[in-house]
Design a protein around this motif. Sequence first.
Motif, PDB file in Angstrom:
ATOM      1  N   ASP A  59       0.832  -1.199   0.000  1.00 58.68           N
ATOM      2  CA  ASP A  59       0.000   0.000   0.000  1.00 58.68           C
ATOM      3  C   ASP A  59       0.863   1.244   0.000  1.00 58.68           C
ATOM      4  O   ASP A  59       1.957   1.233   0.540  1.00 58.68           O
ATOM      5  CB  ASP A  59      -0.774   0.063   1.326  1.00 58.68           C
ATOM      6  CG  ASP A  59      -2.021  -0.746   1.271  1.00 58.68           C
ATOM      7  OD1 ASP A  59      -2.220  -1.444   0.274  1.00 58.68           O
ATOM      8  OD2 ASP A  59      -2.780  -0.688   2.251  1.00 58.68           O
ATOM      9  N   MET A  60       0.330   2.316  -0.521  1.00 58.56           N
ATOM     10  CA  MET A  60       1.022   3.603  -0.451  1.00 58.56           C
ATOM     11  C   MET A  60       0.554   4.368   0.788  1.00 58.56           C
ATOM     12  O   MET A  60      -0.110   5.404   0.674  1.00 58.56           O
ATOM     13  CB  MET A  60       0.725   4.415  -1.706  1.00 58.56           C
ATOM     14  CG  MET A  60       1.359   3.838  -2.959  1.00 58.56           C
ATOM     15  SD  MET A  60       3.145   4.163  -3.002  1.00 58.56           S
ATOM     16  CE  MET A  60       3.442   4.073  -4.776  1.00 58.56           C
ATOM     17  N   THR A  61       0.865   3.871   1.970  1.00 61.90           N
ATOM     18  CA  THR A  61       0.544   4.628   3.180  1.00 61.90           C
ATOM     19  C   THR A  61       1.491   5.827   3.261  1.00 61.90           C
ATOM     20  O   THR A  61       2.561   5.813   2.648  1.00 61.90           O
ATOM     21  CB  THR A  61       0.751   3.772   4.438  1.00 61.90           C
ATOM     22  OG1 THR A  61       2.145   3.425   4.517  1.00 61.90           O
ATOM     23  CG2 THR A  61      -0.064   2.487   4.382  1.00 61.90           C
ATOM     24  N   PRO A  62       1.114   6.860   4.017  1.00 66.34           N
ATOM     25  CA  PRO A  62       2.020   8.019   4.136  1.00 66.34           C
ATOM     26  C   PRO A  62       3.406   7.606   4.634  1.00 66.34           C
ATOM     27  O   PRO A  62       4.419   8.104   4.147  1.00 66.34           O
ATOM     28  CB  PRO A  62       1.306   8.918   5.151  1.00 66.34           C
ATOM     29  CG  PRO A  62      -0.137   8.544   5.061  1.00 66.34           C
ATOM     30  CD  PRO A  62      -0.164   7.079   4.724  1.00 66.34           C
ATOM     31  N   GLU A  63       3.459   6.670   5.582  1.00 70.60           N
ATOM     32  CA  GLU A  63       4.748   6.218   6.106  1.00 70.60           C
ATOM     33  C   GLU A  63       5.577   5.543   5.010  1.00 70.60           C
ATOM     34  O   GLU A  63       6.760   5.816   4.852  1.00 70.60           O
ATOM     35  CB  GLU A  63       4.541   5.208   7.247  1.00 70.60           C
ATOM     36  CG  GLU A  63       4.012   5.799   8.531  1.00 70.60           C
ATOM     37  CD  GLU A  63       5.076   6.589   9.266  1.00 70.60           C
ATOM     38  OE1 GLU A  63       5.843   5.982  10.010  1.00 70.60           O
ATOM     39  OE2 GLU A  63       5.128   7.827   9.084  1.00 70.60           O
ATOM     40  N   LEU A  64       4.936   4.647   4.254  1.00 73.39           N
ATOM     41  CA  LEU A  64       5.679   3.924   3.220  1.00 73.39           C
ATOM     42  C   LEU A  64       6.026   4.829   2.042  1.00 73.39           C
ATOM     43  O   LEU A  64       7.039   4.629   1.382  1.00 73.39           O
ATOM     44  CB  LEU A  64       4.894   2.692   2.756  1.00 73.39           C
ATOM     45  CG  LEU A  64       4.912   1.545   3.770  1.00 73.39           C
ATOM     46  CD1 LEU A  64       4.069   0.374   3.287  1.00 73.39           C
ATOM     47  CD2 LEU A  64       6.344   1.062   4.034  1.00 73.39           C
ATOM     48  N   CYS A  65       5.195   5.850   1.793  1.00 69.70           N
ATOM     49  CA  CYS A  65       5.542   6.800   0.725  1.00 69.70           C
ATOM     50  C   CYS A  65       6.886   7.450   1.010  1.00 69.70           C
ATOM     51  O   CYS A  65       7.677   7.695   0.101  1.00 69.70           O
ATOM     52  CB  CYS A  65       4.461   7.870   0.586  1.00 69.70           C
ATOM     53  SG  CYS A  65       3.046   7.267  -0.347  1.00 69.70           S
ATOM     54  N   ARG A  66       7.149   7.727   2.298  1.00 64.32           N
ATOM     55  CA  ARG A  66       8.442   8.306   2.659  1.00 64.32           C
ATOM     56  C   ARG A  66       9.572   7.339   2.281  1.00 64.32           C
ATOM     57  O   ARG A  66      10.635   7.741   1.814  1.00 64.32           O
ATOM     58  CB  ARG A  66       8.475   8.606   4.165  1.00 64.32           C
ATOM     59  CG  ARG A  66       9.475   9.666   4.469  1.00 64.32           C
ATOM     60  CD  ARG A  66       9.255  10.446   5.766  1.00 64.32           C
ATOM     61  NE  ARG A  66       8.036  10.171   6.468  1.00 64.32           N
ATOM     62  CZ  ARG A  66       7.982   9.698   7.718  1.00 64.32           C
ATOM     63  NH1 ARG A  66       9.101   9.433   8.367  1.00 64.32           N
ATOM     64  NH2 ARG A  66       6.831   9.502   8.311  1.00 64.32           N
ATOM     65  N   VAL A  67       9.320   6.058   2.487  1.00 65.41           N
ATOM     66  CA  VAL A  67      10.318   5.045   2.139  1.00 65.41           C
ATOM     67  C   VAL A  67      10.524   5.007   0.620  1.00 65.41           C
ATOM     68  O   VAL A  67      11.653   5.007   0.129  1.00 65.41           O
ATOM     69  CB  VAL A  67       9.885   3.661   2.668  1.00 65.41           C
ATOM     70  CG1 VAL A  67      10.843   2.576   2.204  1.00 65.41           C
ATOM     71  CG2 VAL A  67       9.789   3.686   4.192  1.00 65.41           C
TER      72      VAL A  67
END
Lengths: 336, 336
Positions: free
Chosen positions: A114-122
């Motif tokens: 998923d493109m969660t905000p946290e993973l988007c940073r990654v």
Amino acid sequence: MRIGLIAPPWIPVPPVGYGGTEAMIHALATSLAAAGHSVVLAAAADSTCPVERIGGFAPAERAAMGRTSSELPHVIRAYAGLVDVDIIHDHTLAGPLYRHRPPGIPVVSTIHSDMTPELCRVYEAFSRDVSLVAISQHQANSAPDVKIRRVIHHGIDPATVPPGDGAGGYACFLGRMAPCKGIAEAIEVARRAGMQLKIAAKMSQPAEVDYFRSVIAPLLGPEEEFVGELDAAGKFALLGNAVALLNPVQWDEPFGMVMIEALAAGTPVVATPRGSAPEIIEHGVTGFLAAATDELASCLQRASGLDRYDCRSAVETRFSAEAMTRKYMELFEDVL
Amino acid sequence: MRIGLIAPPWIPVPPVGYGGTEAMIHALATSLAAAGHSVVLAAAADSTCPVERIGGFAPAERAAMGRTSSELPHVIRAYAGLVDVDIIHDHTLAGPLYRHRPPGIPVVSTIHSDMTPELCRVYEAFSRDVSLVAISQHQANSAPDVKIRRVIHHGIDPATVPPGDGAGGYACFLGRMAPCKGIAEAIEVARRAGMQLKIAAKMSQPAEVDYFRSVIAPLLGPEEEFVGELDAAGKFALLGNAVALLNPVQWDEPFGMVMIEALAAGTPVVATPRGSAPEIIEHGVTGFLAAATDELASCLQRASGLDRYDCRSAVETRFSAEAMTRKYMELFEDVL
């Protein structure tokens, strides 16, 4: 071209049961090899994918899924074994940010989450020196700040899926035992459609077991059958004999592998129009898209009227491993 | 000197209950600040450590403990916020291998985990451009291939621990609800010594709850009391009123924080001679070391004869936050 593939450490390639990412990696690896490329795979020791493999890995340990302490040793060993390749295609989360990758070898990363905000940073950090692939247009659109180089849908080899005739007369559900997958909704839809429902689900994490015990098991009546987690043969038999795959997902799934598996078996898909579903299903041809329960039930009743040949044909033309592999090869050549 | 500290994302600094690593980071941060250094801390948003903090972090989410998907976003944000420091002291597993650390700022990493073969591979990768600190000589010796720059024991500020007089007349156990911590053994030892046992334990993971239900709860009799997980005040009251801390660990714990917490409260420690225990306990002065159950029981009976002043004094001289901080400062200056 010599291509290094890095799979996550927790599920073998191909998976024995659940494992969409690992199924995709298997299809890509075998298809690249069939096209004459040199492929070397870093994956759990109990993988059986028939390509060259890097040795020394531990067997898949599903209980450690997602843990840094098992992902980092895996990634370190993988990159240490991939010093002689032209390009590395990394499917892990830790790998693209690993500090001591072999210099000068470009890395491509496919986003499986998923493109969660946290993973988007990654993923934004990935994109500093890695070429990113999204697995659906919906996934790419959901993170406008992440620089996506290419959208490439997953594919499977239709030759590995026996076409079915849907003679079982039932609808089926196939996925993880999790609320977001829409199992409770599938039960309700099948009931309103007056159709038997067979449910196959992965149930290994404590949360999945809890969800089954507390929510799903009490819902099961005489028209629902829970068949557990299936191996590949069992899965394709279940799909092929089904009138339709019922996939009322309650989240924006980046790519619903199970939908193309159903289509490959000739089985239409009735789904909620979320995530990748509208990109996979051609409404009224290979399945139906609907949001409301009543509408889904009416679609399910009409599913037997669709031409199963069109379903399988959609996989052969749009979602085959060969089509996917061609697009990845174009990207690899573009990157080099 | 301006020092950046990176704590793991899953427990606040200081911890409310369980959290040896976070307790150590809190002691180090406050002690460095008290010594006049400029300290900036990257930690979960609900941390209360009174030093300068980097903003934007999520609150501690214990359920995600150990997961790459929460550790990487944390590490990325931490390093992005630490571009103006002289040195970075990283306590995470993912951070020292992060690809996009600010160039030119040296990194020190303290090893808080076991030296398993898998993790040794990770620490060997760390040591390519990070200075490694082991937290006990035993930990350092257990991985001869990992280049350890310094062994520095953890410390605590004795001023934060009220000295107790052991008047409760009981022995206590304090730790995680896990077989390796020796809870079942502690129960057996206390019984043979004819002493009441109070058990405080962290019990948040499913495996910990399972272990309690299936193994420990059935063992509890009238002489054992399970008091759950305690906050700092409750913990030091439990320790201070105890005749001894019973710590029959069944593994080579790299550093047993609870042992110096007990000593700070004036409470001797009766432990198995494993991991860091022989480096922390002075046999016959601040506690006893013994392997066999009978011997441990006899040691426990003799614990009330030890001088509680010697226990607290051992912390003031050897295991104070100040002593630990001095050693870290020597290392930081050495690295710069």
